[in-house]
Design a protein around this motif. Sequence first.
Motif, mmCIF file in Angstrom:
data_model
loop_
_atom_site.group_PDB
_atom_site.id
_atom_site.type_symbol
_atom_site.label_atom_id
_atom_site.label_comp_id
_atom_site.label_asym_id
_atom_site.label_seq_id
_atom_site.Cartn_x
_atom_site.Cartn_y
_atom_site.Cartn_z
ATOM 1 N N GLN A 1 -8.730 17.128 -10.662
ATOM 2 C CA GLN A 1 -8.329 15.723 -10.758
ATOM 3 C C GLN A 1 -9.004 15.032 -11.943
ATOM 4 O O GLN A 1 -8.398 14.203 -12.609
ATOM 5 N N CYS B 1 0.118 18.955 -12.686
ATOM 6 C CA CYS B 1 -0.021 19.444 -11.305
ATOM 7 C C CYS B 1 0.234 20.944 -11.240
ATOM 8 O O CYS B 1 -0.454 21.660 -10.513
ATOM 9 N N GLY C 1 -7.063 11.784 -4.754
ATOM 10 C CA GLY C 1 -7.382 10.873 -5.842
ATOM 11 C C GLY C 1 -6.254 9.874 -5.989
ATOM 12 O O GLY C 1 -5.098 10.261 -6.175
ATOM 13 N N LEU D 1 -2.551 21.192 -8.398
ATOM 14 C CA LEU D 1 -2.648 19.927 -7.671
ATOM 15 C C LEU D 1 -1.316 19.632 -6.993
ATOM 16 O O LEU D 1 -0.276 20.119 -7.433
#
Length: 180
Positions: free
Chosen positions: A128, A91, A164, A96
């Motif tokens: 993702q 991440c 996601g 993310l």
Amino acid sequence: MNSLSYRRKNQLLLALSGILLLLVLGVSVRKTVSLVQVNADLQQQLEQATGAPQRIAQLEQRSTQLGSVMAMGTAESALRRELFEKIGAYCQQHQLQLHSFQEAETFIEEHLEVETHELILEGSFQAQVRVCQALESSLQQGRVTSIVFNTIYDRREKQTYLQGQFFIQGIKEITNDKNR
């Protein structure tokens, strides 16, 4: 009462008979309705009681399985720790956001334990997909089994986000020390 005509006396007698009939029916119907409700409750209890021995056996079996699983490890599994470490790093690398990381759902069948983790990431599609590919290649104890992409519209910020929903499963074989 002598001053009333026969016709008026008959009308009053008919009205009083109707009122008396309604009172008698009301009392008897009320009792019948309450008895029907009691009967339905008792039948439901009887149906539940007929399946009780099988249900008790199932619950005892489930309890022994859960006891053996709890004895095997701690509350936090190795797969969850590995996922948390890798997802945190990915991440940060790919910009993310980890929206949620649900508790694992565990399913035990025979001598197998299937552990399913659900996590939701927010960010670009490319990032993702990169995370999915990285998880597939680097996870030692589990595999990505499913991904669901959803677009979420935030009305306050008037922006659309891509989420996601990743499902990662790990399968372990349960060994009983008693069978050895």
